[in-house]
Design a protein around this motif. Structure first.
Motif, PDB file in Angstrom:
ATOM      1  N   LEU A  71       0.944  -1.295   0.049  1.00 53.44           N
ATOM      2  CA  LEU A  71      -0.035  -0.105   0.011  1.00 53.44           C
ATOM      3  C   LEU A  71       0.851   1.267   0.102  1.00 53.44           C
ATOM      4  CD1 LEU A  71      -2.906  -1.155   2.485  1.00 53.44           C
ATOM      5  CD2 LEU A  71      -3.046  -0.868   0.118  1.00 53.44           C
ATOM      6  N   TRP A  72       2.036   1.210   0.668  1.00 57.41           N
ATOM      7  CA  TRP A  72       2.838   2.554   0.881  1.00 57.41           C
ATOM      8  C   TRP A  72       3.543   2.579  -0.504  1.00 57.41           C
ATOM      9  CZ3 TRP A  72       8.523   2.187   0.392  1.00 57.41           C
ATOM     10  CH2 TRP A  72       9.102   3.300   0.623  1.00 57.41           C
ATOM     11  N   GLU A  73       4.043   1.333  -1.160  1.00 55.43           N
ATOM     12  CA  GLU A  73       4.504   1.524  -2.764  1.00 55.43           C
ATOM     13  C   GLU A  73       3.420   2.109  -3.462  1.00 55.43           C
ATOM     14  OE1 GLU A  73       5.305  -2.376  -3.564  1.00 55.43           O
ATOM     15  OE2 GLU A  73       7.468  -2.244  -2.289  1.00 55.43           O
ATOM     16  N   LEU A  74       2.129   1.849  -3.502  1.00 54.24           N
ATOM     17  CA  LEU A  74       1.070   2.315  -4.208  1.00 54.24           C
ATOM     18  C   LEU A  74       0.596   3.594  -3.871  1.00 54.24           C
ATOM     19  CD1 LEU A  74      -1.066  -0.759  -4.590  1.00 54.24           C
ATOM     20  CD2 LEU A  74       0.342   0.288  -6.458  1.00 54.24           C
ATOM     21  N   GLY A  75       1.119   4.325  -2.630  1.00 56.37           N
ATOM     22  CA  GLY A  75       0.749   5.615  -2.253  1.00 56.37           C
ATOM     23  C   GLY A  75      -0.749   5.514  -1.796  1.00 56.37           C
ATOM     24  N   GLN A  76      -1.095   4.423  -1.121  1.00 59.32           N
ATOM     25  CA  GLN A  76      -2.354   4.005  -0.766  1.00 59.32           C
ATOM     26  C   GLN A  76      -2.554   3.780   0.630  1.00 59.32           C
ATOM     27  OE1 GLN A  76      -5.215   4.043  -2.619  1.00 59.32           O
ATOM     28  NE2 GLN A  76      -3.890   5.068  -4.213  1.00 59.32           N
ATOM     29  N   LEU A  77      -1.902   4.434   1.439  1.00 60.25           N
ATOM     30  CA  LEU A  77      -1.607   4.144   3.035  1.00 60.25           C
ATOM     31  C   LEU A  77      -3.124   4.436   3.689  1.00 60.25           C
ATOM     32  CD1 LEU A  77       1.776   4.712   4.350  1.00 60.25           C
ATOM     33  CD2 LEU A  77       0.558   2.509   3.944  1.00 60.25           C
ATOM     34  N   GLU A  78      -3.949   5.250   2.972  1.00 57.97           N
ATOM     35  CA  GLU A  78      -5.078   5.635   3.463  1.00 57.97           C
ATOM     36  C   GLU A  78      -6.108   4.502   3.284  1.00 57.97           C
ATOM     37  OE1 GLU A  78      -6.975   9.543   2.863  1.00 57.97           O
ATOM     38  OE2 GLU A  78      -4.841  10.058   1.904  1.00 57.97           O
ATOM     39  N   ARG A  79      -5.824   3.605   2.685  1.00 61.35           N
ATOM     40  CA  ARG A  79      -6.568   2.206   2.422  1.00 61.35           C
ATOM     41  C   ARG A  79      -6.167   1.125   3.251  1.00 61.35           C
ATOM     42  NH1 ARG A  79      -9.961   2.629  -2.013  1.00 61.35           N
ATOM     43  NH2 ARG A  79      -9.287   4.348  -3.616  1.00 61.35           N
ATOM     44  N   SER A  80      -5.292   1.270   4.256  1.00 58.52           N
ATOM     45  CA  SER A  80      -4.538   0.559   5.161  1.00 58.52           C
ATOM     46  C   SER A  80      -5.606   0.335   6.371  1.00 58.52           C
ATOM     47  CB  SER A  80      -3.365   1.016   5.789  1.00 58.52           C
ATOM     48  OG  SER A  80      -3.595   1.891   6.616  1.00 58.52           O
ATOM     49  N   TRP A  81      -5.751  -0.978   6.951  1.00 59.60           N
ATOM     50  CA  TRP A  81      -6.622  -0.900   8.038  1.00 59.60           C
ATOM     51  C   TRP A  81      -6.099  -0.288   9.410  1.00 59.60           C
ATOM     52  CZ3 TRP A  81      -4.206  -2.413  12.560  1.00 59.60           C
ATOM     53  CH2 TRP A  81      -2.860  -3.095  12.582  1.00 59.60           C
ATOM     54  N   GLU A  82      -4.795   0.211   9.350  1.00 60.77           N
ATOM     55  CA  GLU A  82      -4.129   0.976  10.204  1.00 60.77           C
ATOM     56  C   GLU A  82      -4.717   2.540  10.016  1.00 60.77           C
ATOM     57  OE1 GLU A  82      -0.764  -1.804   9.342  1.00 60.77           O
ATOM     58  OE2 GLU A  82      -2.557  -0.752   8.116  1.00 60.77           O
ATOM     59  N   PHE A  83      -4.986   3.010   9.030  1.00 61.74           N
ATOM     60  CA  PHE A  83      -5.517   4.345   8.967  1.00 61.74           C
ATOM     61  C   PHE A  83      -7.193   4.208   9.332  1.00 61.74           C
ATOM     62  CE2 PHE A  83      -7.684   7.692   6.540  1.00 61.74           C
ATOM     63  CZ  PHE A  83      -7.106   8.682   7.074  1.00 61.74           C
ATOM     64  N   ALA A  84      -7.855   3.066   8.663  1.00 58.95           N
ATOM     65  CA  ALA A  84      -9.106   2.942   9.108  1.00 58.95           C
ATOM     66  C   ALA A  84      -9.471   3.008  10.548  1.00 58.95           C
ATOM     67  CB  ALA A  84      -9.627   1.723   8.547  1.00 58.95           C
ATOM     68  N   VAL A  85      -8.714   2.220  11.532  1.00 55.27           N
ATOM     69  CA  VAL A  85      -8.795   2.274  12.649  1.00 55.27           C
ATOM     70  C   VAL A  85      -8.625   3.522  13.569  1.00 55.27           C
ATOM     71  CG1 VAL A  85      -7.406   1.540  14.984  1.00 55.27           C
ATOM     72  CG2 VAL A  85      -7.932  -0.274  12.986  1.00 55.27           C
ATOM     73  N   LEU A  86      -7.795   4.483  12.612  1.00 56.43           N
ATOM     74  CA  LEU A  86      -7.865   5.920  13.527  1.00 56.43           C
ATOM     75  C   LEU A  86      -8.808   6.841  13.061  1.00 56.43           C
ATOM     76  CD1 LEU A  86      -3.903   6.286  13.036  1.00 56.43           C
ATOM     77  CD2 LEU A  86      -5.158   5.812  15.087  1.00 56.43           C
ATOM     78  N   LEU A  87      -9.785   6.458  11.884  1.00 55.43           N
ATOM     79  CA  LEU A  87     -10.876   7.254  11.572  1.00 55.43           C
ATOM     80  C   LEU A  87     -11.733   7.545  12.845  1.00 55.43           C
ATOM     81  CD1 LEU A  87     -11.663   5.968   8.037  1.00 55.43           C
ATOM     82  CD2 LEU A  87     -10.696   7.937   8.509  1.00 55.43           C
TER      83      LEU A  87
END
Length: 131
Positions: A71-87
């Motif tokens: 996801l980091w390579e794709l520039g898509q860390l906002e799609r990670s579960w790590e980010f979702a948890v923080l919403l």
């Protein structure tokens, strides 16, 4: 499987929110198909649900390293579960330690968590959650 039982015994609000969290994760996974197919993650979602999957992957001996790195390579860390948890609308599903771990993983990759969170607005369904 203990996590699934735990979710089923939660409040109506918790169950509704957990369902929304899982749907959120699944939607992101579906949008990534074609550039990345997280087979193992999808299997975990099917077996443990969204909250159970996130909590399992947060355990110290566990890692979502390949998926997270991809996801980091794709520039898509906002799609990670790590980010979702923080919403903010999902945060009550997790402990402070869980939130700290999710944030730590994102910050290690110089992901501006606060700016990305500030750019998000709560979805309309948040207002319809049971009290």
């Amino acid at each position: 499987m203990m996590v699934v039982v735990e979710q089923a015994q939660g409040s109506e609000r918790h169950r509704a929110l957990a369902g929304r969290f899982e749907a959120y994760l699944r939607a992101d996974v579906e949008e990534l198909i074609g550039v990345y197919n997280p087979t193992y993650f999808r299997r975990m979602l099917a077996e443990l649900g969204g909250v159970g999957t996130a909590k399992l992957l947060m355990e110290p001996h566990r890692s979502s390293a390949y998926g997270f790195e991809r996801l980091w390579e794709l520039g898509q860390l906002e799609r990670s579960w790590e980010f979702a948890v923080l919403l903010p609308w999902f945060a009550e599903l997790f402990t402070d330690d869980d939130l700290d771990e999710a944030r730590r993983r994102l910050v290690l990759l110089d992901f501006d968590v606060d700016a990305r969170l500030a750019a998000r607005t709560a979805p309309a369904w948040v207002a319809t959650l049971p009290a």
